[in-house]
Motif scaffolding. Sequence first.
Motif, PDB file in Angstrom:
ATOM      1  N   ALA A 225       0.887  -1.205  -0.068  1.00 50.74           N
ATOM      2  CA  ALA A 225      -0.021   0.005   0.095  1.00 50.74           C
ATOM      3  C   ALA A 225       0.799   1.364  -0.043  1.00 50.74           C
ATOM      4  CB  ALA A 225      -0.842  -0.019   1.155  1.00 50.74           C
ATOM      5  N   ALA A 226       1.822   1.291   0.735  1.00 49.19           N
ATOM      6  CA  ALA A 226       3.097   2.254   0.476  1.00 49.19           C
ATOM      7  C   ALA A 226       3.649   2.520  -0.926  1.00 49.19           C
ATOM      8  CB  ALA A 226       4.041   2.157   1.536  1.00 49.19           C
ATOM      9  N   GLY A 227       3.440   1.524  -1.696  1.00 46.69           N
ATOM     10  CA  GLY A 227       4.124   1.709  -3.116  1.00 46.69           C
ATOM     11  C   GLY A 227       5.261   1.091  -3.293  1.00 46.69           C
ATOM     12  N   VAL A 228       5.710   0.233  -2.390  1.00 44.00           N
ATOM     13  CA  VAL A 228       7.084  -0.275  -2.591  1.00 44.00           C
ATOM     14  C   VAL A 228       6.750  -1.711  -3.196  1.00 44.00           C
ATOM     15  CG1 VAL A 228       8.749  -1.860  -1.393  1.00 44.00           C
ATOM     16  CG2 VAL A 228       7.697   0.161  -0.220  1.00 44.00           C
ATOM     17  N   ARG A 229       7.537  -1.817  -4.318  1.00 43.14           N
ATOM     18  CA  ARG A 229       7.380  -2.984  -5.334  1.00 43.14           C
ATOM     19  C   ARG A 229       8.665  -3.586  -5.253  1.00 43.14           C
ATOM     20  NH1 ARG A 229       2.945  -1.971  -4.340  1.00 43.14           N
ATOM     21  NH2 ARG A 229       1.625  -0.458  -5.606  1.00 43.14           N
ATOM     22  N   PRO A 230       8.780  -4.798  -5.988  1.00 44.28           N
ATOM     23  CA  PRO A 230       9.953  -5.782  -6.056  1.00 44.28           C
ATOM     24  C   PRO A 230      10.851  -5.056  -6.945  1.00 44.28           C
ATOM     25  CG  PRO A 230       8.088  -6.949  -6.414  1.00 44.28           C
ATOM     26  CD  PRO A 230       7.423  -5.684  -6.268  1.00 44.28           C
ATOM     27  N   LYS A 231      12.117  -5.224  -6.462  1.00 43.58           N
ATOM     28  CA  LYS A 231      13.574  -4.569  -7.353  1.00 43.58           C
ATOM     29  C   LYS A 231      13.498  -3.106  -6.843  1.00 43.58           C
ATOM     30  CE  LYS A 231      14.132  -8.391  -9.541  1.00 43.58           C
ATOM     31  NZ  LYS A 231      14.769  -9.450  -8.908  1.00 43.58           N
ATOM     32  N   ASP A 232      12.583  -2.580  -5.829  1.00 40.07           N
ATOM     33  CA  ASP A 232      13.045  -1.155  -5.438  1.00 40.07           C
ATOM     34  C   ASP A 232      14.244  -1.248  -4.574  1.00 40.07           C
ATOM     35  OD1 ASP A 232      10.604  -0.133  -6.523  1.00 40.07           O
ATOM     36  OD2 ASP A 232       9.526   0.074  -4.924  1.00 40.07           O
ATOM     37  N   LYS A 233      14.687   0.137  -4.558  1.00 38.91           N
ATOM     38  CA  LYS A 233      15.960   0.289  -3.576  1.00 38.91           C
ATOM     39  C   LYS A 233      15.262   1.297  -2.593  1.00 38.91           C
ATOM     40  CE  LYS A 233      20.246   0.088  -4.848  1.00 38.91           C
ATOM     41  NZ  LYS A 233      21.415   0.018  -4.971  1.00 38.91           N
ATOM     42  N   LEU A 234      15.315   1.043  -1.343  1.00 34.20           N
ATOM     43  CA  LEU A 234      14.747   1.735  -0.464  1.00 34.20           C
ATOM     44  C   LEU A 234      15.939   2.430   0.229  1.00 34.20           C
ATOM     45  CD1 LEU A 234      12.578  -0.206  -0.638  1.00 34.20           C
ATOM     46  CD2 LEU A 234      11.903   0.340   1.732  1.00 34.20           C
ATOM     47  N   MET A 235      15.886   4.007   0.655  1.00 34.64           N
ATOM     48  CA  MET A 235      16.844   4.545   1.335  1.00 34.64           C
ATOM     49  C   MET A 235      16.526   4.382   2.909  1.00 34.64           C
ATOM     50  SD  MET A 235      19.419   6.477   1.151  1.00 34.64           S
ATOM     51  CE  MET A 235      20.426   7.640   2.013  1.00 34.64           C
ATOM     52  N   VAL A 236      17.544   3.879   3.667  1.00 31.85           N
ATOM     53  CA  VAL A 236      17.631   3.739   5.087  1.00 31.85           C
ATOM     54  C   VAL A 236      18.639   5.012   5.683  1.00 31.85           C
ATOM     55  CG1 VAL A 236      18.132   2.363   7.063  1.00 31.85           C
ATOM     56  CG2 VAL A 236      17.351   1.404   4.904  1.00 31.85           C
ATOM     57  N   VAL A 237      17.865   5.693   6.565  1.00 31.04           N
ATOM     58  CA  VAL A 237      18.520   6.671   7.336  1.00 31.04           C
ATOM     59  C   VAL A 237      18.435   6.321   8.653  1.00 31.04           C
ATOM     60  CG1 VAL A 237      18.561   9.292   7.738  1.00 31.04           C
ATOM     61  CG2 VAL A 237      17.656   8.457   5.613  1.00 31.04           C
ATOM     62  N   VAL A 238      19.634   6.237   9.359  1.00 32.42           N
ATOM     63  CA  VAL A 238      19.795   5.756  10.779  1.00 32.42           C
ATOM     64  C   VAL A 238      20.274   7.394  11.417  1.00 32.42           C
ATOM     65  CG1 VAL A 238      20.997   4.465  12.186  1.00 32.42           C
ATOM     66  CG2 VAL A 238      20.944   3.656  10.001  1.00 32.42           C
ATOM     67  N   MET A 239      19.003   7.499  12.335  1.00 25.97           N
ATOM     68  CA  MET A 239      19.227   8.790  12.894  1.00 25.97           C
ATOM     69  C   MET A 239      19.893   8.783  14.151  1.00 25.97           C
ATOM     70  SD  MET A 239      17.521  10.868  11.007  1.00 25.97           S
ATOM     71  CE  MET A 239      17.175  12.199  11.825  1.00 25.97           C
ATOM     72  N   LYS A 240      20.782   9.489  14.552  1.00 25.02           N
ATOM     73  CA  LYS A 240      21.709   9.484  15.832  1.00 25.02           C
ATOM     74  C   LYS A 240      20.949  10.481  16.873  1.00 25.02           C
ATOM     75  CE  LYS A 240      25.337   7.138  14.511  1.00 25.02           C
ATOM     76  NZ  LYS A 240      25.523   5.817  14.701  1.00 25.02           N
ATOM     77  N   GLY A 241      20.277  10.055  17.964  1.00 30.81           N
ATOM     78  CA  GLY A 241      19.788  10.690  19.018  1.00 30.81           C
ATOM     79  C   GLY A 241      18.377  11.637  18.563  1.00 30.81           C
ATOM     80  N   ALA A 242      17.964  11.196  17.459  1.00 27.33           N
ATOM     81  CA  ALA A 242      16.768  12.014  17.013  1.00 27.33           C
ATOM     82  C   ALA A 242      15.313  11.051  17.259  1.00 27.33           C
ATOM     83  CB  ALA A 242      16.808  12.375  15.470  1.00 27.33           C
ATOM     84  N   THR A 243      14.604  11.645  17.392  1.00 24.62           N
ATOM     85  CA  THR A 243      13.129  10.714  17.722  1.00 24.62           C
ATOM     86  C   THR A 243      12.572  10.810  16.201  1.00 24.62           C
ATOM     87  OG1 THR A 243      11.668  12.898  18.098  1.00 24.62           O
ATOM     88  CG2 THR A 243      12.642  11.430  19.807  1.00 24.62           C
ATOM     89  N   ARG A 244      11.848   9.784  16.018  1.00 27.12           N
ATOM     90  CA  ARG A 244      11.071   9.523  14.631  1.00 27.12           C
ATOM     91  C   ARG A 244      10.256  10.769  14.443  1.00 27.12           C
ATOM     92  NH1 ARG A 244       7.890   4.561  12.939  1.00 27.12           N
ATOM     93  NH2 ARG A 244       7.058   4.904  14.933  1.00 27.12           N
ATOM     94  N   PHE A 245      10.461  11.297  13.384  1.00 21.80           N
ATOM     95  CA  PHE A 245       9.630  12.189  12.398  1.00 21.80           C
ATOM     96  C   PHE A 245       9.807  13.419  13.068  1.00 21.80           C
ATOM     97  CE2 PHE A 245       8.575   8.619   9.980  1.00 21.80           C
ATOM     98  CZ  PHE A 245       7.920   7.533  10.587  1.00 21.80           C
ATOM     99  N   SER A 246      10.630  13.768  13.656  1.00 25.95           N
ATOM    100  CA  SER A 246      10.659  15.111  14.513  1.00 25.95           C
ATOM    101  C   SER A 246      10.911  16.042  13.641  1.00 25.95           C
ATOM    102  CB  SER A 246      12.192  15.203  15.454  1.00 25.95           C
ATOM    103  OG  SER A 246      13.148  15.165  14.563  1.00 25.95           O
ATOM    104  N   LYS A 247      10.427  17.418  13.727  1.00 28.60           N
ATOM    105  CA  LYS A 247      10.107  18.277  12.732  1.00 28.60           C
ATOM    106  C   LYS A 247      11.264  19.526  12.647  1.00 28.60           C
ATOM    107  CE  LYS A 247       5.526  17.749  12.067  1.00 28.60           C
ATOM    108  NZ  LYS A 247       4.664  17.407  10.892  1.00 28.60           N
ATOM    109  N   GLY A 248      12.539  19.079  12.972  1.00 29.83           N
ATOM    110  CA  GLY A 248      13.461  19.995  12.864  1.00 29.83           C
ATOM    111  C   GLY A 248      14.002  20.043  14.089  1.00 29.83           C
ATOM    112  N   ARG A 249      14.958  21.315  14.273  1.00 31.07           N
ATOM    113  CA  ARG A 249      15.662  21.289  15.787  1.00 31.07           C
ATOM    114  C   ARG A 249      14.853  22.239  16.467  1.00 31.07           C
ATOM    115  NH1 ARG A 249      21.926  21.752  13.761  1.00 31.07           N
ATOM    116  NH2 ARG A 249      21.952  19.907  12.370  1.00 31.07           N
ATOM    117  N   GLU A 250      15.028  21.854  17.717  1.00 25.86           N
ATOM    118  CA  GLU A 250      14.187  22.756  18.896  1.00 25.86           C
ATOM    119  C   GLU A 250      14.906  23.170  19.923  1.00 25.86           C
ATOM    120  OE1 GLU A 250      10.969  20.251  19.977  1.00 25.86           O
ATOM    121  OE2 GLU A 250      10.014  20.629  18.229  1.00 25.86           O
TER     122      GLU A 250
END
Length: 138
Positions: free
Chosen positions: A113-138
């Motif tokens: 449903a998210a549009g991921v199909r076979p043979k796709d290449k997904l980007m993985v960003v490993v965040m250091k010390g951030a919470t998921r989906f934070s909206k910038g720096r505070e």
Amino acid sequence: DEFVAFTGVDRATAVRFVDGALGRGLSLRDAIRAFFEGQGSPKPPPPPPLEVSFRTNGGQTFSAGDLGGAVTEASAVGELRALVAKHYDSEPKRIRLVSRGNILRDDAQTLGAAGVRPKDKLMVVVMKGATRFSKGRE
């Protein structure tokens, strides 16, 4: 009509059952045997694994097979996020997944449903010390 008389089900149910069994590659005999052995309608085969690859913000690449868990189009985004986090010995909240330029935010959404199909290449960003989906720096 003999099947309807033999099983005691209505004709529409019998037609759906027979068409479903034949569509799954089962013989009618095997489908009837499974039905009467208490298994009900034959179960569809499990979905095939989703062959996708990943690239991290550090330049590393790996495949879905390296994650140690089944990844299919029916897998939830959150399940994939947890597998990637485990692969990196991290927490899921520190993992961002990007597919076709879109951040996969909804952990309950299936990969299909998210549009991921076979043979796709997904980007993985490993965040250091951030919470998921934070909206910038505070």
